[in-house]
Motif scaffolding. Structure first.
Motif, PDB file in Angstrom:
ATOM      1  N   GLN A 125     -23.061  30.055  30.646  1.00 49.85           N
ATOM      2  CA  GLN A 125     -22.103  30.185  29.558  1.00 49.85           C
ATOM      3  C   GLN A 125     -21.688  31.644  29.353  1.00 49.85           C
ATOM      4  N   LEU A 126     -20.368  31.850  29.203  1.00 52.06           N
ATOM      5  CA  LEU A 126     -19.832  33.152  28.834  1.00 52.06           C
ATOM      6  C   LEU A 126     -19.370  33.103  27.381  1.00 52.06           C
ATOM      7  N   ASN A 134     -15.362  25.823  26.608  1.00 47.64           N
ATOM      8  CA  ASN A 134     -16.518  26.457  27.235  1.00 47.64           C
ATOM      9  C   ASN A 134     -16.074  27.162  28.509  1.00 47.64           C
ATOM     10  N   VAL A 135     -16.510  28.403  28.681  1.00 48.09           N
ATOM     11  CA  VAL A 135     -16.228  29.163  29.898  1.00 48.09           C
ATOM     12  C   VAL A 135     -17.555  29.359  30.615  1.00 48.09           C
ATOM     13  N   ILE A 150     -12.883  14.315  29.387  1.00 49.48           N
ATOM     14  CA  ILE A 150     -12.911  14.197  27.930  1.00 49.48           C
ATOM     15  C   ILE A 150     -13.086  15.569  27.281  1.00 49.48           C
ATOM     16  N   THR A 151     -14.106  16.299  27.695  1.00 48.57           N
ATOM     17  CA  THR A 151     -14.364  17.650  27.165  1.00 48.57           C
ATOM     18  C   THR A 151     -14.384  18.636  28.334  1.00 48.57           C
ATOM     19  N   PRO A 152     -13.244  19.035  28.840  1.00 48.44           N
ATOM     20  CA  PRO A 152     -13.196  19.912  30.012  1.00 48.44           C
ATOM     21  C   PRO A 152     -13.717  21.308  29.711  1.00 48.44           C
ATOM     22  N   SER A 153     -14.181  21.968  30.744  1.00 52.38           N
ATOM     23  CA  SER A 153     -14.652  23.345  30.658  1.00 52.38           C
ATOM     24  C   SER A 153     -13.900  24.179  31.679  1.00 52.38           C
ATOM     25  N   ILE A 154     -13.860  25.474  31.425  1.00 53.35           N
ATOM     26  CA  ILE A 154     -13.250  26.399  32.372  1.00 53.35           C
ATOM     27  C   ILE A 154     -14.361  26.983  33.235  1.00 53.35           C
TER      28      ILE A 154
END
Length: 405
Positions: A125-126, A134-135, A150-154
C-alpha cells in the motif's frame, strides 16, 4: 438462432469496418474523446436488435385480430452447395465447437481474474491522500493499471516511487479517470460482445482499436490543462512504461507500445468535449440503430400476392433446414401448417395440416416455425396457416401441389 448470428455478424462487420477505416479521419476531426465515444455504436446496434425482438410493440404495434387469415407461402430452396453445407454442419457439430471456444475464452478470463486478485493481495500500500482508490506497488508488473471490478485498485511498478510528484499524479489521474468513467465495465461489455462473435476477425480488430482509443481519451483528459513541459514529462513517462503486452479485459493498460507514437502526437492536438454533444451523439446513434434494424427485418419479410396490410407477417423468420437425404435424392415437397400467435408475438400450437411427401419435411418445418417471431398484439392471432415449399428445382408433376388462394 444461427440466422440471428449471421445477420448480426454482417451488420457488425459493416459497422466495425466503417469505424476502423475512418478512424484516422475521426481522430483528427473529432478528437480522442468523441472518437472513443463512437464505439458505442457497436453495442447499441446489437441491443437495438434485441429490443426489437423482445419489445417490438414499442416500435411497430399490430392491432388485435382473432380471425383466420389467408395462408402465407414461403419457399425453402436447396442446392448441392446447401446440401453439402448441411452435411458439414451435422458432421462438425458447429454449435458444440462454438461452445467449446467460448468456454476456453471464459476460462482464460477466470484465470486472469485470479492473477489480478493475487497481485492486489500481495501489493504494498502507498499512502497517497489525493487519490481515493487504493494504490499498490507490486514488483511483478511493468506498467500502471487499474485492476479489479467491484472495488478496483491502482497497481503500479516499483519504479513508480522514483518518479517526481507531477509524473506520479499524472499517472494516477489517468487511472482514476478510467475508474470514474467506468472503463472496466465498458471493457467487460466490449469483450463480451467480442467473445459472442469470436469467429469474426473484425470484432477482435475493433476491440483492440477500442481499447487503444480508450487510452488516447484518458491521455487527452489528463493533459488538457498541462503546460508544454508537463506534457513532455508525461510523454517520457509513457515511453518509460511502454511495453508489448496482451490486452486484459479486467484491467486497463497504461503502457501500450503499439500506439506510443500516436499517443504522444495526439497530445499536441487538444479537442474539447461537451456533455450535450455526447448526449446528442447517443440519441442519434440509438435512433439510427433502430431504423437500420427495422430495415433489416423488413427486408427479410416475404409474402405472397393478395396479402393485405392487416395480416400478421413475421419479423424474424428462421429458415428451415432442408433434410440432407431429401436434398441428395432431389426430393421436392411442401408442408402446410396451422398455428397461433400469442400476444407477445411467439408462435404456439403448431400443427401439420398436410404434407407431401408425408414425414419427409414435417419435422424441419415445425421446428423452424416454432422459432418465428411476430409483432405483438393485444390478443394475438388464432388459426393462422402457412405453407413451406421445399424446392431444389421445379417440382415434378407427380408431386401433389396446391394453389394458395
Amino acid at each position: 438462432m444461427i440466422n440471428w448470428f449471421m445477420e448480426q455478424t454482417i451488420s457488425l462487420s459493416v459497422v466495425c469496418m466503417v469505424l476502423l477505416v475512418s478512424h484516422r479521419l475521426l481522430l483528427s476531426k473529432l478528437g480522442a474523446h468523441y472518437t472513443y465515444f463512437m464505439w458505442i455504436i457497436v453495442p447499441v446496434f446489437v441491443f437495438a436488435d434485441v429490443l426489437q425482438i423482445l419489445l417490438p410493440s414499442m416500435f411497430n404495434g399490430f392491432s388485435s385480430n382473432n380471425t383466420s387469415i389467408l395462408m402465407h407461402q414461403y419457399y425453402v430452396f436447396a442446392t448441392d452447395t446447401v446440401a453439402l453445407s448441411a452435411g458439414l454442419f451435422d458432421q462438425l457439430y458447429l454449435p458444440y465447437l462454438y461452445g467449446i471456444v467460448v468456454t476456453v475464452i471464459v476460462a482464460n478470463i477466470v484465470m486472469e481474474y485470479g492473477w489480478l486478485q493475487q497481485l492486489i493481495q500481495r501489493g504494498r500500500q502507498l499512502d497517497i491522500p489525493s487519490v481515493k482508490l487504493n494504490v499498490l506497488v507490486h514488483p511483478d508488473i511493468e506498467s500502471p493499471m487499474l485492476a479489479g471490478i467491484i472495488t478496483p485498485s491502482i497497481l503500479v511498478p516499483t519504479s513508480f516511487t522514483l518518479l517526481d510528484e507531477s509524473q506520479q499524479q499524472a499517472i494516477l489521474q489517468h487511472e482514476v479517470y478510467h475508474y470514474q468513467r467506468g472503463d472496466v465495465w465498458s471493457n467487460i461489455l466490449a469483450y463480451g460482445l467480442t467473445v459472442l462473435f469470436w469467429f469474426n476477425p473484425l470484432m477482435w480488430l475493433a476491440y483492440r482499436r477500442f481499447r487503444q482509443d480508450q487510452e488516447l481519451s484518458c491521455d487527452a483528459q489528463v493533459t488538457a490543462r498541462m503546460e508544454a513541459h508537463s506534457k513532455i514529462a508525461y510523454s517520457n513517462t509513457l515511453l518509460a512504461y511502454s511495453q508489448h503486452a496482451p490486452l486484459g479485459m479486467l484491467h486497463t493498460h497504461y503502457g501500450d507500445k503499439t500506439i506510443l507514437k500516436e499517443r504522444i502526437l495526439q497530445m499536441k492536438k487538444q479537442h474539447g468535449k461537451s456533455t450535450l454533444v455526447l448526449i446528442g451523439m447517443t440519441l442519434a446513434i440509438g435512433v439510427s440503430a433502430f431504423m437500420f434494424n427495422q430495415q433489416v427485418h423488413a427486408g427479410g419479410q416475404v409474402s405472397i400476392a393478395n396479402t393485405t396490410s392487416d395480416m400478421a407477417l413475421p419479423v424474424i423468420r428462421i429458415e428451415p433446414t432442408y433434410p440432407v437425404n431429401a436434398a441428395k435424392e432431389g426430393v421436392n415437397g411442401y408442408v402446410q401448417m396451422s398455428f397461433d400467435i400469442n400476444p407477445t408475438g411467439n408462435v404456439d400450437n403448431v400443427n401439420v395440416i398436410k404434407a407431401s411427401p408425408k414425414g419427409v419435411f414435417d419435422t424441419s418445418a415445425v421446428e423452424a416455425l416454432k422459432q418465428w417471431k411476430y409483432q405483438p398484439s393485444a390478443t394475438g392471432f388464432k388459426d393462422l396457416q402457412v405453407q413451406l415449399d421445399y424446392v431444389i428445382h421445379q417440382p415434378e408433376k407427380s408431386v401433389e401441389r396446391i394453389t394458395v388462394k
